[in-house]
Design a protein around this motif. Structure first.
Motif, PDB file in Angstrom:
ATOM      1  N   MET A   1       0.847  -1.168   0.000  1.00 56.88           N
ATOM      2  CA  MET A   1       0.000   0.000   0.000  1.00 56.88           C
ATOM      3  C   MET A   1       0.893   1.232   0.000  1.00 56.88           C
ATOM      4  SD  MET A   1      -3.062   0.541   2.567  1.00 56.88           S
ATOM      5  CE  MET A   1      -1.925   0.260   3.854  1.00 56.88           C
ATOM      6  N   GLY A   2       0.377   2.345  -0.483  1.00 53.91           N
ATOM      7  CA  GLY A   2       1.272   3.460  -0.691  1.00 53.91           C
ATOM      8  C   GLY A   2       1.838   3.319  -2.088  1.00 53.91           C
ATOM      9  N   GLY A 287       3.131  -5.184  -9.628  1.00 52.56           N
ATOM     10  CA  GLY A 287       4.252  -4.958  -8.717  1.00 52.56           C
ATOM     11  C   GLY A 287       4.185  -3.583  -8.056  1.00 52.56           C
ATOM     12  N   HIS A 288       4.434  -3.544  -6.783  1.00 51.46           N
ATOM     13  CA  HIS A 288       4.382  -2.286  -6.032  1.00 51.46           C
ATOM     14  C   HIS A 288       5.211  -2.439  -4.758  1.00 51.46           C
ATOM     15  CE1 HIS A 288       1.305  -4.862  -4.261  1.00 51.46           C
ATOM     16  NE2 HIS A 288       1.590  -4.244  -3.124  1.00 51.46           N
ATOM     17  N   VAL A 289       5.445  -1.308  -4.093  1.00 49.56           N
ATOM     18  CA  VAL A 289       6.112  -1.319  -2.786  1.00 49.56           C
ATOM     19  C   VAL A 289       5.139  -0.698  -1.790  1.00 49.56           C
ATOM     20  CG1 VAL A 289       8.059  -0.422  -1.445  1.00 49.56           C
ATOM     21  CG2 VAL A 289       8.393  -1.055  -3.837  1.00 49.56           C
ATOM     22  N   PHE A 343       9.763  -4.589  -4.386  1.00 52.85           N
ATOM     23  CA  PHE A 343       8.579  -4.744  -5.231  1.00 52.85           C
ATOM     24  C   PHE A 343       8.016  -6.151  -5.063  1.00 52.85           C
ATOM     25  CE2 PHE A 343       9.975  -0.905  -7.191  1.00 52.85           C
ATOM     26  CZ  PHE A 343       8.814  -0.354  -7.725  1.00 52.85           C
ATOM     27  N   HIS A 344       6.709  -6.216  -4.968  1.00 47.86           N
ATOM     28  CA  HIS A 344       6.050  -7.524  -4.903  1.00 47.86           C
ATOM     29  C   HIS A 344       4.695  -7.426  -5.589  1.00 47.86           C
ATOM     30  CE1 HIS A 344       4.810  -5.325  -1.276  1.00 47.86           C
ATOM     31  NE2 HIS A 344       3.654  -5.959  -1.400  1.00 47.86           N
ATOM     32  N   GLY A 345       4.145  -8.561  -5.944  1.00 45.38           N
ATOM     33  CA  GLY A 345       2.859  -8.571  -6.625  1.00 45.38           C
ATOM     34  C   GLY A 345       2.356  -9.988  -6.819  1.00 45.38           C
ATOM     35  N   ILE A 384      -8.453 -14.772  -1.482  1.00 44.43           N
ATOM     36  CA  ILE A 384      -8.567 -13.609  -0.600  1.00 44.43           C
ATOM     37  C   ILE A 384      -7.214 -13.443   0.085  1.00 44.43           C
ATOM     38  CG2 ILE A 384      -9.796 -12.553   1.336  1.00 44.43           C
ATOM     39  CD1 ILE A 384     -12.140 -14.417   0.816  1.00 44.43           C
ATOM     40  N   ASN A 385      -6.766 -12.199   0.162  1.00 45.78           N
ATOM     41  CA  ASN A 385      -5.522 -11.922   0.887  1.00 45.78           C
ATOM     42  C   ASN A 385      -5.833 -10.883   1.950  1.00 45.78           C
ATOM     43  OD1 ASN A 385      -3.216  -9.552   0.801  1.00 45.78           O
ATOM     44  ND2 ASN A 385      -2.401 -11.581   1.183  1.00 45.78           N
ATOM     45  N   VAL A 386      -5.430 -11.171   3.174  1.00 51.09           N
ATOM     46  CA  VAL A 386      -5.578 -10.191   4.251  1.00 51.09           C
ATOM     47  C   VAL A 386      -4.185  -9.765   4.636  1.00 51.09           C
ATOM     48  CG1 VAL A 386      -6.591  -9.726   6.525  1.00 51.09           C
ATOM     49  CG2 VAL A 386      -7.494 -11.604   5.136  1.00 51.09           C
TER      50      VAL A 386
HETATM   51  O1  LIG Z   1      -2.343 -10.626  -2.357  1.00 50.58           O
HETATM   52  C1  LIG Z   1      -1.198 -10.659  -1.914  1.00 50.58           C
HETATM   53  O2  LIG Z   1      -0.655 -11.717  -1.564  1.00 50.58           O
HETATM   54  C2  LIG Z   1      -0.372  -9.388  -1.812  1.00 50.58           C
HETATM   55  C3  LIG Z   1      -1.169  -8.183  -1.455  1.00 50.58           C
HETATM   56  C4  LIG Z   1      -0.365  -6.929  -1.434  1.00 50.58           C
HETATM   57  O3  LIG Z   1       0.786  -6.937  -1.786  1.00 50.58           O
HETATM   58  C5  LIG Z   1      -0.950  -5.665  -0.996  1.00 50.58           C
HETATM   59  O4  LIG Z   1      -2.153  -5.567  -0.778  1.00 50.58           O
HETATM   60  O5  LIG Z   1      -0.179  -4.698  -0.868  1.00 50.58           O
END
Ligand SMILES: O=C(O)CCC(=O)C(=O)O
Length: 392
Positions: A1-2, A287-289, A343-345, A384-386
């Protein structure tokens, strides 16, 4: 986020972008060459997942050894770290099947409840009881509210990710379209003064006469994110503590504190905000940080539920080739320290029955009288990702 730098470099052929293209879903499309030529179906390339790290194989019986990946000592359950990614931890099967169902239920029923915001706020304002309305086959309709007050934070669409207009089409094989981007960058301000939206029961005939309506089913299908705890304003890329919020529940805070331990020094992690991401089969997160929290050394605790996905973690620029790994229901990723600046995504969700690796949830009890089968049906095609954060 950000999501610093999320857009930058999206057009260029970076190592991160190449990995996203390698793992994303491609779908068939017919392409008519000319009016007189028969339309033909292009070959969809098989995704090569041979280089995707699989922590369940590393943690499984006989434990596959992978150079540069080692188990962190001092825990009764497997926790792994990666030499090249200080501050990154992976906990396979950190949540039991019962916990996975419980949290998936919370994600669909409680977390999207106002004052928490979702991607639907921008269009419809706060929507209460979406999941119940979906179960009752209700329809959201626009009505005259008589009120003149408007939502002051109108532009809360998540704009962190690259959108479909940034496709690098020359690399896409003919006849193959790329999957939709997860966060489409839509920034419409749909909250109109004097109007509001309400769930109603309508027959098909009555619906035809309504100009503005949307089914609860569509809203559930198009639910993309909810912000929990301290609210995040995507348009400003900042937490907005002026917005009303409910504190993270003690149960979620306790879970996050427990899971965060491998990435904390002496103190306990404090859960203050969470983002819940809902992915359909064709969704991805570019991809984001995440860089909006005051203390970036604190971990992000990221829980996966539902279908298997590919998660990418790279370096502080998109030029560093990311590492790809499978994330399955119940797995937890921790990003702390320098991994917070990487960076991750998530380029790919696997919703085919043979690939989704969904646990057998049929023996798991439901939660608080909430019918379980619609939750399990949702999970069959979704992830779903929390991800839980300490803001201060
Ligand atoms: O869904 C994910 O595993 C990553 C989520 C993520 O990077 C984010 O919400 O910033």
């Amino acid at each position: 986020m950000g999501y610093a730098d999320a857009q930058e470099g999206a057009f260029s052929r970076t190592a991160f972008r190449s990995a996203e293209k390698k793992y994303k879903r491609y779908t068939h499309v017919s392409s008519a060459k000319s009016r007189n030529q028969r339309s033909r179906r292009a070959q969809v390339p098989e995704t090569d997942v041979s280089e995707v790290l699989d922590f369940r194989k590393i943690a499984g019986d006989g434990g596959l050894a992978v150079a540069g990946v080692s188990r962190v000592e001092g825990y009764d359950w497997p926790v792994y770290k990666i030499d090249k990614q200080p501050g990154f931890f992976f906990i396979p099967e950190a949540l039991t099947k019962v916990e996975q169902v419980q949290w998936a239920t919370q994600c669909l029923t409680t977390f999207p409840q106002p004052p928490n915001r979702t991607n639907h706020n921008v269009m419809y304002g706060p929507i209460a009881d979406l999941w119940t309305a979906f179960q009752e086959k209700k329809v959201l309709v626009e009505v005259d509210s008589g009120k003149q007050d408007c939502d002051s934070v109108s532009n809360l669409a998540r704009t962190d990710s690259t959108d479909a207009s940034q496709r690098v089409d020359e690399e896409v094989p003919e006849g193959v379209i790329e999957q939709n981007r997860f966060h489409d960058g839509t920034t419409t301000s749909g909250v109109v003064c004097g109007k509001s939206w309400e769930f109603r029961d309508y027959s098909k005939d009555e619906l035809a006469s309504l100009s503005k309506s949307v089914s609860a089913e569509t809203l559930v299908r198009k639910l993309r994110w909810a912000t929990v705890g301290i609210q995040f304003d995507w348009s400003k890329r900042a937490y907005n503590e002026a917005l009303p919020f409910q504190e993270i529940s003690p149960k979620l805070a306790e879970l996050a504190t427990r899971l965060a331990k491998p990435a904390m020094e002496d103190e306990d992690f404090r859960a203050e905000a969470a983002i819940v991401n809902f992915y359909g089969p064709d969704d991805m997160l570019g991809g984001h940080v995440d860089d909006m929290e005051a203390d970036m050394s604190k971990p992000i605790v990221s829980i996966s539920l539902g279908c298997k996905a590919v998660f990418l973690i790279g370096g502080p620029t998109r030029d560093e080739p990311p590492l790809a790994m499978f994330v399955r229901s119940g797995d937890v990723v921790l990003m702390a320290g320098s991994a917070r600046h990487c960076f991750h995504g998530v380029p790919r969700i696997f919703n085919d029955e043979k690939d989704s690796d969904l646990p057998d949830f049929t023996t798991v009890p439901g939660v608080d009288g909430i019918q379980l089968s619609p939750i399990l049906d949702y999970l069959k095609n979704s992830r779903i990702n929390v991800n839980i954060r300490q803001v201060h």
